[in-house]
Design an enzyme around this catalytic site. Structure first.
Site, short mmCIF file in Angstrom:
data_model
loop_
_atom_site.label_atom_id
_atom_site.label_comp_id
_atom_site.label_asym_id
_atom_site.label_seq_id
_atom_site.Cartn_x
_atom_site.Cartn_y
_atom_site.Cartn_z
N GLU A 266 35.39 25.39 31.28
CA GLU A 266 35.99 25.65 29.97
C GLU A 266 35.57 24.60 28.94
O GLU A 266 35.61 24.85 27.76
CB GLU A 266 37.52 25.68 30.07
CG GLU A 266 38.04 26.99 30.65
CD GLU A 266 39.54 27.21 30.43
OE1 GLU A 266 40.25 26.27 30.02
OE2 GLU A 266 39.99 28.34 30.68
N HIS A 287 27.03 27.19 56.59
CA HIS A 287 26.65 28.37 57.38
C HIS A 287 26.72 29.64 56.54
O HIS A 287 26.75 30.74 57.06
CB HIS A 287 27.55 28.47 58.61
CG HIS A 287 27.43 27.27 59.50
ND1 HIS A 287 26.65 27.25 60.63
CD2 HIS A 287 27.95 26.02 59.37
CE1 HIS A 287 26.72 26.04 61.18
NE2 HIS A 287 27.50 25.28 60.43
N LYS A 388 41.79 38.59 26.47
CA LYS A 388 43.21 38.76 26.15
C LYS A 388 43.39 39.83 25.06
O LYS A 388 44.30 40.64 25.12
CB LYS A 388 43.81 37.43 25.66
CG LYS A 388 43.93 36.38 26.74
CD LYS A 388 44.64 35.17 26.19
CE LYS A 388 44.62 34.01 27.16
NZ LYS A 388 45.07 32.77 26.53
#
Ligand code: PA5
Length: 397
Positions: A266, A287, A388
């Site tokens: 951010e 792995h 949003k």
């Protein structure tokens, strides 16, 4: 003690002249950082606030058996990741802190309701804006549950709101109902709010927050090395190393890498620039993603967080297991470097409260410097607003 080595396994990727030229601008960059309004996190915390937080935490512990912390992003990851670091893997303490507010999963929230129905719990809802959707939804659902069990008067004991001092829906809510409150200062944004009530209150339930405050301000001494880290990252980016992989060797550190990802993501990921943060937990991910790191597209550099000593003395073949884990770490650094992956190293002698608190301050400084070196504002996150708005429009249809 914390040691940093950004050279041994990165030097062949860094042009010394470029490094010296950018590093010589350190004082100018420190001044630039300090000129931002949102640097309240670099200023001292008031001892009265620390005492109020401790008092509130004691009251919670004396009267309830569970605290539900509701928040998301910077209003949750600091205390969540810190507590995960120090929590026992198999914990049977009677007092529990539950983190909620990071999901709209109806399954999760329904199960949480059922779980809490049998508990004597209280809530700390944390949101600087006071309007974040996930936080609001979770808060309303759990407040309804409290309402079904207790009187409005009792809710005043069981709800603590941490939000902006003067504005926002949660601030209004606290005023209307006369709930207990803590402030998130105006000049501190979510991901930089570690040393505010947003994180110190949940942490005060289980840790001595004086140690956290002390360790955090010890981190001030690391400002030069934080700038060196930012410069190194920036020059690696110029070499097409556009992804930073944080590598840890203890499962309990995985939440800390989530905090790092949010902090760097951010802070510097805007205006089409920035380094994409990712993380791997070793040895598990050796792995899975280990193959890509060693031989895949050379877009990565890695930052290893090592812990020298451990207080667990379990042995394998007459050797301390912790030592074996660190031998693997050293070997992986060498292997990945030989495969064209620059490796930066941060080494704490002990995984303790002081070291981690200093490291938090170090990373906040480095993230802010990194954004400045990309010419972006370290303290906003305009991109988060886009989804949003879409949600709002979709819900209004
Ligand atoms: O770092 C940030 O500023 C964000 O991640 C916010 O903390 C997050 O979006 C939550 O915001 P708020 O505290 O307003 O609910």
């Amino acid at each position: 003690m914390i040691k940093f080595d950004f050279k041994t396994y990165a030097k062949s990727f860094i042009n010394e002249e470029e490094f010296n030229s950018l590093y010589s601008r350190k004082n100018e960059m420190i001044e630039k950082l300090k000129s931002y309004e949102m640097t309240g996190w670099m200023k001292p915390i008031s001892p009265e606030l620390v005492s109020d937080i401790k008092r509130c935490a004691k009251n919670i512990k004396d009267n309830y058996d569970c605290l539900v912390v509701i928040g998301i992003g910077g209003s949750f990851l600091g205390s969540y990741s810190f507590s995960k670091l120090f929590q026992k893997y198999f914990d049977d303490r009677s007092f529990s802190v539950i983190y909620a507010g990071t999901t709209l999963s109806s399954k999760y929230l329904e199960e949480l309701q059922h779980h809490l129905d049998k508990k004597n719990f209280c809530i700390n809802v944390i949101s600087k804006s006071g309007s974040t959707m996930e936080t609001t939804v979770t808060y309303q659902i759990l407040k309804d549950l409290l309402r079904r069990k207790y009187s409005e008067e009792e809710l005043k004991n069981r709800i603590i709101i941490t939000t902006d001092k003067a504005t926002g829906p949660l601030h209004e809510e606290a005023m209307v109902h006369n709930y207990q409150t803590f402030d998130i200062p105006e000049n501190i944004g979510g991901r930089y709010s570690f040393l505010t009530a947003a994180h110190l209150l949940p942490l005060a339930l289980n840790y001595n927050i004086d140690d956290i405050v002390e360790g955090y301000y010890e981190g001030e001494r690391l400002i030069d090395i934080a700038y060196e880290y930012a410069v190194t990252r920036r020059l690696l980016f110029n070499q097409r190393k556009v992804v930073e992989n944080f590598c840890v060797y203890e499962e309990s550190m995985s939440a800390f890498t989530e905090w790092l990802k949010q902090l760097f993501g951010e802070t510097e990921g805007k205006d089409g620039v920035g380094i994409l943060p990712m993380s791997t937990i070793h040895t598990r991910d050796l792995h899975s993603l280990g193959q890509f790191v060693q031989e895949g597209n050379k877009i990565l550099f890695e930052t290893f967080i090592k812990v020298t000593n451990s207080d667990s003395f379990i042995e394998y073949n007459k050797q301390e297991l912790h030592r074996i884990n660190n031998i693997v770490l050293d070997s992986v650094v060498k292997a990945h470097y030989s495969g064209g992956v620059p490796c930066l190293e941060i080494e704490m002698t002990e995984l303790d409260i002081e070291n981690v608190s200093s490291l938090i301050y170090f990373f906040m400084l480095s993230a802010a410097f990194s954004a400045i070196l990309f010419n972006v504002d370290p303290f906003n996150q305009p991109g988060v607003e886009v989804y949003k708005k879409e949600v709002k429009q979709a819900l209004e249809k």
